[in-house]
Design a protein around this motif. Structure first.
Motif, PDB file in Angstrom:
ATOM      1  N   GLY A 162     -32.375  54.772  46.311  1.00  0.00           N
ATOM      2  CA  GLY A 162     -33.521  55.532  45.816  1.00  0.00           C
ATOM      3  C   GLY A 162     -34.281  54.830  44.702  1.00  0.00           C
ATOM      4  N   ILE A 163     -33.844  53.622  44.352  1.00  0.00           N
ATOM      5  CA  ILE A 163     -34.484  52.904  43.249  1.00  0.00           C
ATOM      6  C   ILE A 163     -35.750  52.206  43.772  1.00  0.00           C
ATOM      7  CG2 ILE A 163     -34.138  51.088  41.531  1.00  0.00           C
ATOM      8  CD1 ILE A 163     -31.093  51.733  41.735  1.00  0.00           C
ATOM      9  N   THR A 164     -36.860  52.389  43.080  1.00  0.00           N
ATOM     10  CA  THR A 164     -38.126  51.804  43.549  1.00  0.00           C
ATOM     11  C   THR A 164     -38.057  50.279  43.480  1.00  0.00           C
ATOM     12  OG1 THR A 164     -39.057  51.858  41.333  1.00  0.00           O
ATOM     13  CG2 THR A 164     -39.501  53.767  42.728  1.00  0.00           C
ATOM     14  N   PRO A 165     -38.884  49.595  44.291  1.00  0.00           N
ATOM     15  CA  PRO A 165     -38.829  48.131  44.274  1.00  0.00           C
ATOM     16  C   PRO A 165     -39.058  47.540  42.878  1.00  0.00           C
ATOM     17  CG  PRO A 165     -40.162  48.899  46.114  1.00  0.00           C
ATOM     18  CD  PRO A 165     -39.805  50.101  45.310  1.00  0.00           C
ATOM     19  N   ALA A 177     -29.955  54.315  37.064  1.00  0.00           N
ATOM     20  CA  ALA A 177     -31.296  54.080  37.611  1.00  0.00           C
ATOM     21  C   ALA A 177     -31.503  54.904  38.880  1.00  0.00           C
ATOM     22  CB  ALA A 177     -31.500  52.585  37.892  1.00  0.00           C
ATOM     23  N   ALA A 178     -30.430  55.002  39.677  1.00  0.00           N
ATOM     24  CA  ALA A 178     -30.541  55.752  40.931  1.00  0.00           C
ATOM     25  C   ALA A 178     -30.723  57.247  40.663  1.00  0.00           C
ATOM     26  CB  ALA A 178     -29.297  55.509  41.793  1.00  0.00           C
ATOM     27  N   ALA A 181     -34.163  57.854  39.243  1.00  0.00           N
ATOM     28  CA  ALA A 181     -35.217  57.760  40.263  1.00  0.00           C
ATOM     29  C   ALA A 181     -35.463  59.093  40.964  1.00  0.00           C
ATOM     30  CB  ALA A 181     -34.836  56.692  41.300  1.00  0.00           C
ATOM     31  N   ARG A 182     -34.473  59.975  40.900  1.00  0.00           N
ATOM     32  CA  ARG A 182     -34.601  61.280  41.559  1.00  0.00           C
ATOM     33  C   ARG A 182     -35.182  62.351  40.643  1.00  0.00           C
ATOM     34  NH1 ARG A 182     -31.198  58.214  44.077  1.00  0.00           N
ATOM     35  NH2 ARG A 182     -30.590  58.610  46.237  1.00  0.00           N
ATOM     36  N   ILE A 204     -38.420  48.863  39.868  1.00  0.00           N
ATOM     37  CA  ILE A 204     -37.245  49.041  39.005  1.00  0.00           C
ATOM     38  C   ILE A 204     -36.078  48.202  39.523  1.00  0.00           C
ATOM     39  CG2 ILE A 204     -35.562  50.710  38.122  1.00  0.00           C
ATOM     40  CD1 ILE A 204     -38.216  51.239  36.902  1.00  0.00           C
ATOM     41  N   ALA A 251     -34.001  57.525  50.613  1.00  0.00           N
ATOM     42  CA  ALA A 251     -32.860  57.882  49.764  1.00  0.00           C
ATOM     43  C   ALA A 251     -33.216  59.050  48.860  1.00  0.00           C
ATOM     44  CB  ALA A 251     -32.435  56.669  48.933  1.00  0.00           C
ATOM     45  N   ARG A 252     -34.409  58.993  48.291  1.00  0.00           N
ATOM     46  CA  ARG A 252     -34.786  60.088  47.382  1.00  0.00           C
ATOM     47  C   ARG A 252     -34.984  61.397  48.140  1.00  0.00           C
ATOM     48  NH1 ARG A 252     -37.945  55.971  45.205  1.00  0.00           N
ATOM     49  NH2 ARG A 252     -39.893  56.873  45.983  1.00  0.00           N
ATOM     50  N   PRO A 312     -37.452  52.521  52.329  1.00  0.00           N
ATOM     51  CA  PRO A 312     -36.010  52.761  52.134  1.00  0.00           C
ATOM     52  C   PRO A 312     -35.705  53.615  50.907  1.00  0.00           C
ATOM     53  CG  PRO A 312     -36.423  50.442  52.597  1.00  0.00           C
ATOM     54  CD  PRO A 312     -37.766  51.101  52.512  1.00  0.00           C
ATOM     55  N   ASP A 313     -36.388  53.338  49.795  1.00  0.00           N
ATOM     56  CA  ASP A 313     -36.082  54.105  48.583  1.00  0.00           C
ATOM     57  C   ASP A 313     -36.575  55.545  48.702  1.00  0.00           C
ATOM     58  OD1 ASP A 313     -38.347  52.198  48.401  1.00  0.00           O
ATOM     59  OD2 ASP A 313     -38.889  53.373  46.620  1.00  0.00           O
ATOM     60  N   PHE A 324     -26.633  50.888  37.084  1.00  0.00           N
ATOM     61  CA  PHE A 324     -27.103  50.968  38.456  1.00  0.00           C
ATOM     62  C   PHE A 324     -27.236  52.431  38.889  1.00  0.00           C
ATOM     63  CE2 PHE A 324     -25.551  51.116  42.955  1.00  0.00           C
ATOM     64  CZ  PHE A 324     -26.639  50.523  43.555  1.00  0.00           C
ATOM     65  N   PHE A 350     -32.337  45.494  49.186  1.00  0.00           N
ATOM     66  CA  PHE A 350     -32.208  46.644  50.078  1.00  0.00           C
ATOM     67  C   PHE A 350     -31.124  47.600  49.581  1.00  0.00           C
ATOM     68  CE2 PHE A 350     -30.198  48.566  53.908  1.00  0.00           C
ATOM     69  CZ  PHE A 350     -31.221  49.461  54.185  1.00  0.00           C
ATOM     70  N   VAL A 405     -25.449  43.638  36.822  1.00  0.00           N
ATOM     71  CA  VAL A 405     -25.888  45.033  36.700  1.00  0.00           C
ATOM     72  C   VAL A 405     -24.644  45.911  36.747  1.00  0.00           C
ATOM     73  CG1 VAL A 405     -27.285  46.872  37.702  1.00  0.00           C
ATOM     74  CG2 VAL A 405     -28.070  44.506  37.831  1.00  0.00           C
ATOM     75  N   LEU A 414     -30.202  48.201  46.526  1.00  0.00           N
ATOM     76  CA  LEU A 414     -30.711  49.028  45.424  1.00  0.00           C
ATOM     77  C   LEU A 414     -31.703  50.070  45.923  1.00  0.00           C
ATOM     78  CD1 LEU A 414     -29.558  46.505  43.761  1.00  0.00           C
ATOM     79  CD2 LEU A 414     -31.126  47.291  42.001  1.00  0.00           C
ATOM     80  N   ARG A 415     -32.572  49.656  46.821  1.00  0.00           N
ATOM     81  CA  ARG A 415     -33.565  50.612  47.330  1.00  0.00           C
ATOM     82  C   ARG A 415     -32.895  51.722  48.120  1.00  0.00           C
ATOM     83  NH1 ARG A 415     -38.751  48.023  49.923  1.00  0.00           N
ATOM     84  NH2 ARG A 415     -39.497  50.119  49.469  1.00  0.00           N
ATOM     85  N   LEU A 418     -33.990  45.493  37.405  1.00  0.00           N
ATOM     86  CA  LEU A 418     -32.527  45.528  37.274  1.00  0.00           C
ATOM     87  C   LEU A 418     -31.902  44.206  37.699  1.00  0.00           C
ATOM     88  CD1 LEU A 418     -31.369  49.010  38.650  1.00  0.00           C
ATOM     89  CD2 LEU A 418     -30.923  48.120  36.364  1.00  0.00           C
TER      90      LEU A 418
END
Ligand code: ATP
Ligand code: MG
Lengths: 442, 282
Positions: free
Chosen positions: A399-402, B131-132, B135-136, A404, B106-107, B102-103, B128, A393, B123, A395-396, A408
């Motif tokens: 904004g990181i997709t499940p 990647a975040a 993702a955007r 990815i 955030a995006r 949830p992701d 980390f 949760f 990580v 990481l998500r 990670l």
């Protein structure tokens, strides 16, 4: 075009169950050994799941009837394979085999040659370094279940690598060896005989790959790794066979007094991949690190069997295996720490961690201890778990997709092992292979 | 959902003005809007009909006793799977937040600084956050490493963090204060539209508190709405809120200007509870 009858004759001659190898350019004593090994192979029973060393293993996958020696590599394949045989930027030397045929040899620097370092195909070592070869080649019996396949290897081995590092010589960059499976149903019998003399230092990395990831194939390898007094050897296996390959790897490591032996086995490819790792600490002050990392998916089956055998006092061994399992894949670990009666003041550790990424994945771990000496520090443990929901949760929530996020977390989980190599260039390369596996899975 | 939706623009509607000229006016307010939200966990209702609006550009503080449901609210906004929303609505610039993963939330511009951030072994902070940020970006576009590191180091400097942190595993072995700073570093890197900061001040020494407050203040502006959860009025001296809300037993029982925080500091929560009780009776 060849007459069909000749083709058929060749095919028959090459099926591995028709053995043993009839190569006539080997010395007679070695061909005699091969015949002996072949008889042994024939008389020994096939593994059975009821045997402890094969418990949980899918022995039905070990039907070898379809496998044969590969045909000569064509010029086109040769060019393609050599182009793809690049992994590390800086190496001390490189050998490339495809279907057990030597395609290329990058010679060692003049400096290393002058210092007496030997890096050559096995069949030359039989002739040029007969004594060393006879002393160490398969000198350690395969006791972890695969004696029959060690015999098969012995009777068929046609090429491989001999590395000898003389007293006090330290080789800065790794020696790199590629073993490719090329033809459909090809069988290969890779061998590495590594001898580091007193106070020598060397790293060898072996890459196991398939030219075509879909083609079935069979690999049955044996490594003899000898770390002389005060020597330091590091062995890395980057197993990335194609999806329909059956692979068995039988490794034995011997560490003399004050020697260090470190091995890291990365397993990514193959339909069934088993490796047996025997680590014998024969001299006082010897240390052995046994590291392994795997990522399995689909219906892959990985199978690891180990023995940390403490023969002398004041020896240390530390095993750390981490596996990430996706899909319906299975992973089996069977490992024993044995501290022999005189091996007092021994430190021996064994830790196995399985990360189950899907409900259907299955991990079976059988750690074991057998302590016959006093003043011994030992611990062992195997655990299986899933990704922590809060971690996912977290990481998500960034904004990181499940997918990815999972990648990670898995890489982070495995990283502890990879870092233990203390070789940044190799570590980066191995992490890259893991990334590739994840992107293939998409 | 459309994965590439990441605009800062409010949704717009055309309205006819005068002859044949059009002007564009927002159809929705730029705000994080929570209406009558109800949340359960393990069959217990924790958030019990909560309504709150945080317009973009404002800072709203929530104060309230332990266990009143503040962190639950924060996690529900971020989409934590353990909590069950049984009623109400949450929108962000008019968009239904509750139906997003949830992701995706955030995006689309929502950020939560956790009260208890998770550790992610192996990580690194650098990987980390990379990647975040990646993702955007639009599909197929690769983050430029040099730009990324330049920005990362700039934000770390703003928060008084040593560069060596980038190669440490996320939150692993971090002190309480280091964890909170790392949360704000992420806020600074990800540039959300709405940020919920759950007790970011707790565990910070006085110097760290000032640094973190300075970091948050430097991000403050018309494009960021902040919901600040805290127990201490001290933080509000450094990050001065536009509004203060009191949350008791899963509801906002009182709202006011920043002076309300001082009053709470002096009088505690009991009087607000009593008033809330009266409200319920009425
Ligand atoms: N996962 C959970 N399982 C069971 N109960 C939970 C869970 N999460 C929260 N709760 C309960 O919900 C209530 C509200 O918890 P929450 O963490 O939201 O409070 P809080 O207002 O943030 O408190 P604090 O000021 O102490 O941080 C508490 O009684 C808590 O025990
Ligand atoms: Mg809380």
């Amino acid at each position: 075009m060849k007459p069909a009858i000749l083709d058929q004759l060749m095919t028959e001659a090459q099926a591995i169950l028709s053995g043993p190898s009839r190569r006539s350019d080997f010395p007679k004593w070695f061909r005699d050994q091969q015949h002996g090994a072949w008889s042994k192979f024939q008389t020994m029973p096939m593994p059975n799941r009821k045997d402890q060393p094969w418990r949980f293993s899918n022995v039905d996958l070990l039907d070898l009837s379809q496998f044969k020696l590969g045909a000569p590599i064509t010029d086109n394949d040769r060019i393609e394979i050599l182009e793809r045989s690049r992994a590390l930027e800086q190496v001390a030397g490189r050998l490339v085999f495809a279907d057990d045929q030597l395609l290329q040899r990058d010679v060692l620097s003049e400096d290393l040659q002058r210092k007496g370092v030997v890096f050559q195909p096995l069949e030359r070592a039989m002739v040029e370094h007969t004594d060393l070869f006879r002393k160490y080649f398969m000198s350690e019996p395969a006791t972890l279940g695969s004696a029959k396949f060690a015999a098969l290897h012995h009777s068929w081995v046609s090429s491989g690598t001999f590395v000898f590092v003389p007293r006090g010589v330290e080789i800065e960059f790794p020696i790199e060896i590629f073993h490719w499976l090329s033809g459909e149903n090809s069988a290969v019998f890779p061998h590495l005989l590594l001898v580091a003399d007193e106070l020598a230092k060397v790293t060898v990395i072996e890459h196991f790959r398939s030219q075509d990831r879909q083609l079935p194939g069979f690999a049955c390898g044996v490594n003899d790794l000898i770390s002389g007094p005060g020597a330091k050897i590091t062995y890395v296996c980057a197993q990335n066979w194609g999806e329909n390959v059956i692979a068995l790897q039988i490794n034995s490591t011997k560490a003399d007094h004050d020697a260090a032996a470190k091995s890291l086995n990365l397993h990514l490819g193959g339909k069934y991949s088993r490796f047996e790792s025997l680590s014998r600490l024969i001299g006082e002050g010897a240390r052995s690190d046994l590291l392994a990392v795997s990522v399995s998916d689909g219906n892959q089956e990985f199978d690891a069997r180990t023995l940390q055998d403490h023969v002398s006092p004041h020896t240390a061994s530390d095993l750390l295996y981490k596996n990430a399992l996706k899909g319906r894949s299975r992973n089996t670990f069977g490992g024993l720490i044995r501290v022999e009666p005189h091996a007092h003041f021994t430190d021996a550790y064994q830790k196995v961690r399985n990360l189950l990424l899907d409900d259907d994945a299955e991990a079976n771990s059988m750690p074991g201890l057998e302590i016959l000496a006093d003043n011994v520090k030992c611990s062992h443990g195997a655990t299986s778990g899933q990704i922590d929901a809060d971690e996912m949760f977290y990481l998500r929530s960034r904004g990181i997709t499940p997918a990815i996020a999972q990648q990670l977390i898995v890489k982070g989980f495995l990283n502890e092992v990879i870092e233990r190599l203390e070789q940044p260039a190799i570590a980066d390369y191995l992490r890259g292979l893991i990334d590739e596996k994840f992107s293939r899975a998409k | 959902m459309d994965e590439n939706w990441r605009g800062n623009l409010p949704q717009i509607a055309a309205r006819k003005t005068g002859k044949s000229r059009y002007s564009f006016v927002p159809l929705f307010m730029n705000e994080l809007n929570i209406q009558n939200l109800r949340v359960e966990i393990a069959d217990r209702e924790i958030v019990r009909g909560l309504s709150l609006t945080v317009p973009c550009g404002e800072v709203h503080a929530i104060m309230g006793p332990n266990g009143s449901g503040k962190s639950t609210l924060a996690k529900v906004l971020a989409g934590h799977p353990d909590y069950h929303v049984t009623g109400g609505a949450v929108t962000m610039d008019g968009e239904n937040v509750l139906e997003l993963e949830p992701d995706e939330r955030a995006r689309h511009g929502l950020f939560l600084a956790f009260q208890y951030p998770s550790e992610v072994p192996g990580v690194t902070i650098a990987n980390f956050l990379r990647a975040a940020v990646q993702a955007r970006m639009p599909e197929g576009e690769e983050l430029e490493a040099t730009d990324y590191y330049a920005k990362l180091y700039e934000k770390m400097e703003l928060l008084g963090m040593d560069r060596s942190f980038t190669s440490r595993s996320v939150n692993e072995g971090f002190s309480g204060g280091e964890k909170k700073r790392t949360e704000i570093l992420q806020l600074a890197m990800l540039e959300p539209k709405y940020a919920v900061l759950d007790e970011t001040d707790s565990g910070l020494d006085i110097d760290a508190l000032k640094t973190v407050a300075h970091g948050v203040n430097s991000l403050r502006g018309p494009n960021l709405g902040i919901l600040l959860i805290t127990h201490y009025q001290r933080l509000l001296n450094y990050i001065v809120p536009d509004h203060v809300h009191v949350m008791v037993a899963g509801r906002i029982v009182r709202s006011g200007r920043k002076e309300l925080a001082l009053e709470l500091e002096e009088r505690g929560y009991d009087w607000t509870r009593e008033e809330a009780g009266e409200m319920a009776v009425r």
